[in-house]
Design a protein around this motif. Structure first.
Motif, PDB file in Angstrom:
ATOM      1  N   SER A  28      47.969 -19.855  17.777  1.00  0.00           N
ATOM      2  CA  SER A  28      47.480 -19.715  16.406  1.00  0.00           C
ATOM      3  C   SER A  28      46.039 -19.223  16.404  1.00  0.00           C
ATOM      4  N   THR A  29      45.438 -19.210  15.238  1.00  0.00           N
ATOM      5  CA  THR A  29      44.073 -18.725  15.085  1.00  0.00           C
ATOM      6  C   THR A  29      43.071 -19.577  15.851  1.00  0.00           C
ATOM      7  N   PHE A  30      43.282 -20.884  15.858  1.00  0.00           N
ATOM      8  CA  PHE A  30      42.319 -21.781  16.482  1.00  0.00           C
ATOM      9  C   PHE A  30      42.837 -22.489  17.726  1.00  0.00           C
ATOM     10  N   HIS A  31      44.159 -22.590  17.887  1.00  0.00           N
ATOM     11  CA  HIS A  31      44.721 -23.383  18.971  1.00  0.00           C
ATOM     12  C   HIS A  31      45.892 -22.686  19.652  1.00  0.00           C
ATOM     13  N   VAL A  32      46.113 -23.082  20.906  1.00  0.00           N
ATOM     14  CA  VAL A  32      47.363 -22.790  21.593  1.00  0.00           C
ATOM     15  C   VAL A  32      48.140 -24.102  21.541  1.00  0.00           C
ATOM     16  N   ILE A  33      49.340 -24.062  20.996  1.00  0.00           N
ATOM     17  CA  ILE A  33      50.134 -25.269  20.812  1.00  0.00           C
ATOM     18  C   ILE A  33      51.158 -25.338  21.943  1.00  0.00           C
ATOM     19  N   ILE A  34      51.071 -26.430  22.733  1.00  0.00           N
ATOM     20  CA  ILE A  34      51.890 -26.601  23.927  1.00  0.00           C
ATOM     21  C   ILE A  34      52.732 -27.861  23.761  1.00  0.00           C
ATOM     22  N   GLU A  35      54.035 -27.736  24.014  1.00  0.00           N
ATOM     23  CA  GLU A  35      54.920 -28.900  23.995  1.00  0.00           C
ATOM     24  C   GLU A  35      55.103 -29.376  25.427  1.00  0.00           C
ATOM     25  N   ARG A  36      54.719 -30.606  25.675  1.00  0.00           N
ATOM     26  CA  ARG A  36      54.813 -31.190  27.010  1.00  0.00           C
ATOM     27  C   ARG A  36      56.258 -31.482  27.385  1.00  0.00           C
ATOM     28  N   LEU A  37      56.458 -31.795  28.645  1.00  0.00           N
ATOM     29  CA  LEU A  37      57.788 -32.161  29.134  1.00  0.00           C
ATOM     30  C   LEU A  37      58.315 -33.406  28.433  1.00  0.00           C
ATOM     31  N   SER A  38      57.413 -34.309  28.051  1.00  0.00           N
ATOM     32  CA  SER A  38      57.805 -35.553  27.379  1.00  0.00           C
ATOM     33  C   SER A  38      58.164 -35.334  25.910  1.00  0.00           C
ATOM     34  N   GLY A  39      57.874 -34.138  25.392  1.00  0.00           N
ATOM     35  CA  GLY A  39      58.144 -33.844  23.989  1.00  0.00           C
ATOM     36  C   GLY A  39      56.909 -33.937  23.116  1.00  0.00           C
ATOM     37  N   ASP A  40      55.812 -34.475  23.665  1.00  0.00           N
ATOM     38  CA  ASP A  40      54.554 -34.529  22.921  1.00  0.00           C
ATOM     39  C   ASP A  40      54.030 -33.115  22.709  1.00  0.00           C
ATOM     40  N   VAL A  41      53.329 -32.922  21.610  1.00  0.00           N
ATOM     41  CA  VAL A  41      52.761 -31.613  21.302  1.00  0.00           C
ATOM     42  C   VAL A  41      51.246 -31.697  21.428  1.00  0.00           C
ATOM     43  N   VAL A  42      50.662 -30.750  22.181  1.00  0.00           N
ATOM     44  CA  VAL A  42      49.227 -30.698  22.401  1.00  0.00           C
ATOM     45  C   VAL A  42      48.696 -29.443  21.714  1.00  0.00           C
ATOM     46  N   THR A  43      47.655 -29.601  20.921  1.00  0.00           N
ATOM     47  CA  THR A  43      46.968 -28.443  20.360  1.00  0.00           C
ATOM     48  C   THR A  43      45.689 -28.268  21.167  1.00  0.00           C
ATOM     49  N   TYR A  44      45.636 -27.218  21.936  1.00  0.00           N
ATOM     50  CA  TYR A  44      44.522 -26.966  22.843  1.00  0.00           C
ATOM     51  C   TYR A  44      43.668 -25.848  22.255  1.00  0.00           C
ATOM     52  N   PRO A  45      42.368 -26.076  22.049  1.00  0.00           N
ATOM     53  CA  PRO A  45      41.511 -25.061  21.424  1.00  0.00           C
ATOM     54  C   PRO A  45      41.462 -23.756  22.220  1.00  0.00           C
ATOM     55  N   ASN A  46      41.476 -22.649  21.497  1.00  0.00           N
ATOM     56  CA  ASN A  46      41.454 -21.325  22.137  1.00  0.00           C
ATOM     57  C   ASN A  46      40.234 -21.145  23.028  1.00  0.00           C
ATOM     58  N   SER A  47      39.077 -21.610  22.574  1.00  0.00           N
ATOM     59  CA  SER A  47      37.858 -21.411  23.368  1.00  0.00           C
ATOM     60  C   SER A  47      37.926 -22.167  24.687  1.00  0.00           C
ATOM     61  N   LEU A  48      38.607 -23.309  24.715  1.00  0.00           N
ATOM     62  CA  LEU A  48      38.719 -24.074  25.962  1.00  0.00           C
ATOM     63  C   LEU A  48      39.747 -23.478  26.915  1.00  0.00           C
ATOM     64  N   ILE A  49      40.824 -22.935  26.365  1.00  0.00           N
ATOM     65  CA  ILE A  49      41.864 -22.401  27.250  1.00  0.00           C
ATOM     66  C   ILE A  49      41.375 -21.158  27.993  1.00  0.00           C
ATOM     67  N   LEU A  50      40.383 -20.479  27.422  1.00  0.00           N
ATOM     68  CA  LEU A  50      39.795 -19.341  28.133  1.00  0.00           C
ATOM     69  C   LEU A  50      38.868 -19.803  29.253  1.00  0.00           C
ATOM     70  N   GLN A  51      38.388 -21.037  29.179  1.00  0.00           N
ATOM     71  CA  GLN A  51      37.465 -21.560  30.178  1.00  0.00           C
ATOM     72  C   GLN A  51      38.172 -22.272  31.328  1.00  0.00           C
ATOM     73  N   LYS A  52      39.435 -22.579  31.167  1.00  0.00           N
ATOM     74  CA  LYS A  52      40.195 -23.325  32.176  1.00  0.00           C
ATOM     75  C   LYS A  52      41.137 -22.395  32.916  1.00  0.00           C
ATOM     76  N   ALA A  53      41.467 -22.809  34.129  1.00  0.00           N
ATOM     77  CA  ALA A  53      42.505 -22.094  34.877  1.00  0.00           C
ATOM     78  C   ALA A  53      43.857 -22.468  34.281  1.00  0.00           C
ATOM     79  N   VAL A  54      44.725 -21.489  34.139  1.00  0.00           N
ATOM     80  CA  VAL A  54      46.052 -21.720  33.582  1.00  0.00           C
ATOM     81  C   VAL A  54      47.077 -21.199  34.587  1.00  0.00           C
ATOM     82  N   ILE A  55      48.039 -22.054  34.936  1.00  0.00           N
ATOM     83  CA  ILE A  55      49.103 -21.683  35.869  1.00  0.00           C
ATOM     84  C   ILE A  55      50.364 -21.409  35.058  1.00  0.00           C
TER      85      ILE A  55
END
Length: 183
Positions: A130-157
């Motif tokens: 989305s505009t502000f977040h990347v929305i990720i559904e975990r294996l457990s079914g929980d939903v995480v909204t991760y800020p776009n600015s942070l996801i660019l700063q972290k390594a993503v596999i």
């Protein structure tokens, strides 16, 4: 006066042509990247807004408005906008990151990813960018909204499948270790 009218007409024609090319290019790129239609529209509008500002500046110059007058006007506008955005710098950084993610993020909606974060395991599949977040559904079914600015700063596999993602899960490994300890 006739020269100014001709230049303004030329600018308007160029503006219409370039804005249509810009919109179709962003739409084509978005569809190639399997981006959401709402996201494609958002990026098109943001780029068109910047292009419109350049167009207005050029029209002002053609009309003979002095550089000094334009400088005073734009510096006043930028000062007000700068103070407003400084108070909300995280919003501005997330919007900027959203544009960067649209054009350069190697992951798409539906991909299985793990954000390498030492505090928490964020592993799952991408539901939406989305505009502000990347929305990720975990294996457990929980939903995480991760800020776009942070996801660019972290390594993503990125994983090829859900099974590959499950194999890399810290929680799955700790459960397997507990089972082997109990046996």
């Amino acid at each position: 006066m006739l020269v100014q009218i001709g230049l303004i007409a030329l600018l308007v024609v160029a503006y219409v042509i370039i804005s249509r090319l810009l919109k179709s290019s962003v739409t084509l790129l978005g569809r190639n990247k399997a981006a959401n239609e709402v996201r494609i529209t958002y990026v098109s509008k943001m780029l068109n807004l910047g292009f419109t500002a350049i167009f207005v500046l050029l029209v002002c110059l053609v009309l003979g408005i002095g550089y000094g007058q334009l400088a005073i006007f734009f510096s006043s506008v930028f000062a007000v906008v700068g103070v407003a955005l400084f108070a909300q710098w995280s919003i501005l950084s997330n919007i900027t990151a959203s544009l960067i993610i649209f054009f350069g993020f190697p992951y798409r909606v539906g991909d299985w990813v793990k954000v390498v974060d030492k505090d928490d395991e964020i592993l799952g599949h991408i539901l939406e960018i989305s505009t502000f977040h990347v929305i990720i559904e975990r294996l457990s079914g929980d939903v995480v909204t991760y800020p776009n600015s942070l996801i660019l700063q972290k390594a993503v596999i990125r994983f090829e499948s859900k099974e590959a993602a499950q194999a890399m899960s810290q929680f799955a490994q700790s459960k397997n270790e507990e089972k082997s300890d109990n046996a």
